[in-house]
Design a protein around this motif. Structure first.
Motif, short mmCIF file in Angstrom:
data_model
loop_
_atom_site.label_atom_id
_atom_site.label_comp_id
_atom_site.label_asym_id
_atom_site.label_seq_id
_atom_site.Cartn_x
_atom_site.Cartn_y
_atom_site.Cartn_z
N VAL A 233 0.95 -1.03 -0.19
CA VAL A 233 0.05 -0.16 0.06
C VAL A 233 0.86 1.35 -0.06
CG1 VAL A 233 -1.74 1.27 1.29
CG2 VAL A 233 -1.74 -1.21 1.32
N ARG A 234 0.64 2.24 -0.82
CA ARG A 234 1.23 3.61 -0.73
C ARG A 234 0.30 4.34 -0.28
NH1 ARG A 234 6.18 3.66 -3.50
NH2 ARG A 234 5.71 6.04 -4.03
N LEU A 235 0.76 5.57 0.64
CA LEU A 235 -0.05 6.38 1.34
C LEU A 235 0.73 7.75 1.36
CD1 LEU A 235 -2.72 6.81 3.01
CD2 LEU A 235 -1.26 6.26 4.99
N ALA A 236 -0.14 8.71 0.66
CA ALA A 236 0.46 9.92 0.59
C ALA A 236 -0.51 10.81 1.44
CB ALA A 236 0.61 10.71 -0.86
N ALA A 237 0.04 11.46 2.52
CA ALA A 237 -0.89 12.34 3.62
C ALA A 237 -0.21 13.59 3.93
CB ALA A 237 -1.18 11.37 4.56
N LEU A 238 0.98 14.06 3.39
CA LEU A 238 1.66 15.15 3.66
C LEU A 238 1.21 16.28 2.74
CD1 LEU A 238 5.30 13.98 4.05
CD2 LEU A 238 3.68 14.56 5.78
N GLY A 239 0.66 17.56 3.44
CA GLY A 239 0.33 18.56 2.62
C GLY A 239 -1.01 18.30 1.92
N ARG A 240 -1.72 17.34 2.39
CA ARG A 240 -3.12 17.35 1.71
C ARG A 240 -4.14 16.71 2.98
NH1 ARG A 240 -3.71 14.39 -2.35
NH2 ARG A 240 -1.65 14.84 -3.24
N ASP A 241 -5.44 17.31 3.04
CA ASP A 241 -6.30 16.90 3.96
C ASP A 241 -7.14 15.64 3.31
OD1 ASP A 241 -6.12 19.18 5.70
OD2 ASP A 241 -6.77 20.32 3.97
N SER A 242 -7.03 15.41 2.17
CA SER A 242 -7.51 14.03 1.58
C SER A 242 -6.31 13.13 1.24
CB SER A 242 -8.41 14.43 0.40
OG SER A 242 -9.62 15.09 0.89
N ALA A 243 -6.19 12.11 2.05
CA ALA A 243 -4.96 11.27 1.83
C ALA A 243 -5.43 10.39 0.45
CB ALA A 243 -4.70 10.23 2.81
N LEU A 244 -4.24 10.08 -0.20
CA LEU A 244 -4.17 9.24 -1.63
C LEU A 244 -3.77 7.89 -1.10
CD1 LEU A 244 -3.26 11.61 -4.42
CD2 LEU A 244 -5.48 11.03 -3.57
N GLY A 343 4.74 19.05 2.79
CA GLY A 343 3.82 19.86 3.85
C GLY A 343 3.47 19.01 5.18
N PRO A 344 2.83 19.72 6.07
CA PRO A 344 2.20 19.16 7.13
C PRO A 344 1.32 17.99 6.96
CG PRO A 344 2.00 21.45 7.36
CD PRO A 344 2.50 21.28 6.26
N LEU A 345 1.55 17.05 7.93
CA LEU A 345 0.69 15.81 7.95
C LEU A 345 -0.83 16.08 7.95
CD1 LEU A 345 0.24 12.49 7.55
CD2 LEU A 345 0.57 12.57 10.32
N LEU A 346 -1.64 15.87 7.13
CA LEU A 346 -3.25 16.17 7.16
C LEU A 346 -3.50 17.33 7.89
CD1 LEU A 346 -4.66 12.76 8.15
CD2 LEU A 346 -4.39 13.74 5.82
N PRO A 347 -3.01 18.47 7.38
CA PRO A 347 -2.90 19.85 8.15
C PRO A 347 -4.27 20.30 8.92
CG PRO A 347 -2.75 20.38 5.80
CD PRO A 347 -2.77 18.74 5.95
N ARG A 348 -5.35 20.01 8.55
CA ARG A 348 -6.40 20.53 9.06
C ARG A 348 -6.98 19.62 10.16
NH1 ARG A 348 -6.96 22.53 3.88
NH2 ARG A 348 -7.30 24.65 3.88
N SER A 349 -6.58 18.06 10.22
CA SER A 349 -6.97 17.14 11.21
C SER A 349 -6.69 17.82 12.68
CB SER A 349 -6.09 15.86 11.12
OG SER A 349 -6.49 15.12 11.94
N GLU A 350 -7.66 17.40 13.66
CA GLU A 350 -7.22 17.74 14.80
C GLU A 350 -7.25 16.25 15.60
OE1 GLU A 350 -10.37 20.29 16.47
OE2 GLU A 350 -9.78 21.93 15.14
N GLY A 356 -0.06 15.12 17.00
CA GLY A 356 1.23 14.48 17.64
C GLY A 356 2.28 14.11 16.76
N HIS A 357 2.05 13.38 15.54
CA HIS A 357 2.77 12.89 14.49
C HIS A 357 3.09 14.09 13.88
CE1 HIS A 357 5.03 10.00 12.32
NE2 HIS A 357 4.81 10.42 11.36
N ARG A 358 2.34 14.98 13.27
CA ARG A 358 2.69 16.22 12.64
C ARG A 358 3.62 17.25 13.11
NH1 ARG A 358 -2.85 18.33 11.34
NH2 ARG A 358 -2.75 19.52 13.47
N ARG A 359 3.30 17.29 14.61
CA ARG A 359 4.31 18.39 15.35
C ARG A 359 5.73 17.66 15.09
NH1 ARG A 359 0.27 19.94 20.26
NH2 ARG A 359 -0.99 21.46 19.23
N ALA A 360 5.58 16.37 15.78
CA ALA A 360 6.98 15.60 15.95
C ALA A 360 7.61 15.66 14.46
CB ALA A 360 6.70 14.25 16.46
N LEU A 361 7.03 15.15 13.42
CA LEU A 361 7.89 15.19 12.14
C LEU A 361 8.36 16.67 11.73
CD1 LEU A 361 8.81 13.41 10.09
CD2 LEU A 361 6.53 13.86 8.79
N GLU A 362 7.56 17.58 11.93
CA GLU A 362 8.00 18.79 11.59
C GLU A 362 9.07 19.19 12.40
OE1 GLU A 362 6.45 23.48 11.35
OE2 GLU A 362 5.12 22.17 11.66
N GLN A 363 9.12 19.32 13.82
CA GLN A 363 9.95 19.66 14.56
C GLN A 363 11.28 18.88 14.38
OE1 GLN A 363 9.16 21.52 17.09
NE2 GLN A 363 11.11 21.68 18.41
#
Length: 440
Positions: A233-244, A343-350, A356-363
């Motif tokens: 499975v290939r998963l693209a979720a960086l910089g997008r709100d709808s993952a591919l 870009g950030p992981l699923l940027p609008r997700s709460e 947690g993962h979005r912040r950690a990866l960007e940091q």
């Protein structure tokens, strides 16, 4: 709600006292802690600090156990990422096994000594059932990174401390190998400390994946490996709100909620209960029927051969873009990691697990770029939407450009303008700017 928005320690201790002295009193703390307190009460953990965690292993058998433990291979990495900072800042960093036994405890000498007085020491068992609510034990109990602040600890013996911890998983099986933790004063109850711990766990998993051996390939009669249909499975979720999600020759554009579920399953590895998945997806209590309905709809999209249940899991190996960035960073390939970061992981997700993962990866990525001192990488960072308002990055760029360069003066001016324009944490500024530029 995260630890940075928690009430003052005095209010937390008052909430703790009300809960432990008044039977039936609902805990007036965030949901993660409230659930932990209920588990501690049900398990007869003493809240008054009169029973310290037991010393499970002696120095003799601990040495042999540590030598053969899978996390021994990444202890130097933990030391590089957390050890020096802990020693300099008066904190302790610890690594424990999957049961919560502390295998290594290092850091500031005085802090290590104080921690030992409450049995936060090598060989001690800091599972939630033995030590009450605490970052290492609770992270293992819920299967994700957590922060526990002062009076949120169920045992009053730990009320002077704050801690952040993250589980570390086997990258091949998803099985929890252990936990990494930072323990210290009030500065541990901050987003940077949480991000540092989460990034350390991700880096360790990436390093374990890089150094693990692939299974042998069975050759056919012609001496070549037999061809097999692509089942990954290939998963693209960086910089997008709808993952591919690409699987078996089909590409699925997932809804926002389905994107969160798939990312959560990819992060957790193989097998997660509905209760834990609900906690990963929302700070608010999610009815089981709501989660089941979403998973039923997702299974209709992906098919039963990809999405399993009881426990919920993705049934084929996942190659995710965010995991690839973490692996490149662990290998020291900062340039490649930055190039892969869309870009950030699923940027609008709460969803807590995504945030947690979005912040950690960007940091982690930001720290690697700033630490490189490479003007080319720094320029790419500030030219991107997520780095355009990063005052510290602009300062680093100015510092690393040749003296007298017009670009150096421009970068310094931009840093100064950002310093005076914003009075909120830099990461919050960058994330808000990204959302604004991407059409929120």
């Amino acid at each position: 709600m995260d630890a940075s928005t928690q009430p003052l320690p005095s209010a937390l201790r008052a909430a703790h006292e009300r809960y432990v002295t008044a039977p039936g009193e609902p805990p007036q703390v965030r949901l993660l802690v409230a659930d932990s307190w209920r588990r501690c009460r049900a398990g007869a953990v003493r809240p008054d600090g009169s029973r310290l965690p037991p010393l499970r292993r002696t120095a003799g058998d601990l040495a042999a156990y540590r030598r053969d433990h899978p996390l021994a291979a990444v202890l130097p990495l933990f030391g590089d990422l957390l050890g020096a900072g802990a020693a300099d800042d008066g904190h302790v960093f610890a690594v424990g096994d999957r049961d919560g036994t502390l295998l290594w405890v290092e850091g500031d000498t005085a802090a290590v000594g104080r921690a030992e007085r409450m049995h936060f020491a090598e060989g001690a068992l800091w599972s939630e059932t033995q030590a009450g609510t605490n970052a290492p034990g609770t992270a293992l109990a819920v299967g994700r990174a957590v922060q526990i602040v002062a009076g949120e600890h169920y045992s009053s013996a730990a009320h002077a401390w704050s801690c952040a911890a993250a589980p570390v998983r086997d990258p091949g099986t998803g099985r929890v190998l252990g936990v990494v933790d930072l323990t210290g004063g009030s500065t541990i109850a901050t987003p940077p400390a949480f991000a540092a711990v989460r990034a350390a766990a991700l880096a360790a998993e990436a390093e374990l994946a890089r150094t693990s051996f692939a299974p042998p390939v069975l050759l056919g009669p012609d001496g070549h490996a037999p061809s097999r249909p692509e089942t990954g499975v290939r998963l693209a979720a960086l910089g997008r709100d709808s993952a591919l999600l690409e699987y078996a020759g089909h590409t699925h554009r997932l809804s926002a909620r389905h994107s969160e579920i798939v990312v959560a399953l990819a992060l957790q590895g193989r097998g997660v209960t509905g209760d834990r998945l609900a906690v990963d997806l929302s700070e608010r209590e999610m009815p089981p029927s709501t989660l089941r309905a979403e998973l039923t709809r997702l299974r209709a999209v992906l098919g039963p051969d990809l999405l399993g249940s009881r426990p919920y899991a993705l049934l084929h190996p996942v190659r995710a873009d965010f995991a690839a960035v973490a692996e490149l960073l662990a290998a020291g390939r900062v340039d490649r990691a930055l190039a892969r970061y869309a870009g950030p992981l699923l940027p609008r997700s709460e969803a807590p697990v995504v945030v947690g993962h979005r912040r950690a990866l960007e940091q982690q990525l930001r720290g690697a770029v700033l630490g490189s001192g490479d003007p080319r990488l720094l320029r790419r960072w500030v030219d991107a939407d997520w780095g355009a308002d990063d005052a510290s990055a602009w300062r680093h760029l100015a510092r690393n450009l040749p003296g007298g360069s017009p670009q150096r003066a421009a970068a310094a001016a931009r840093a100064h303008a950002l310093d005076t324009a914003f009075a909120v944490p830099p990461q919050a500024v960058r994330h808000a700017a990204w959302l604004q530029r991407s059409g929120s």
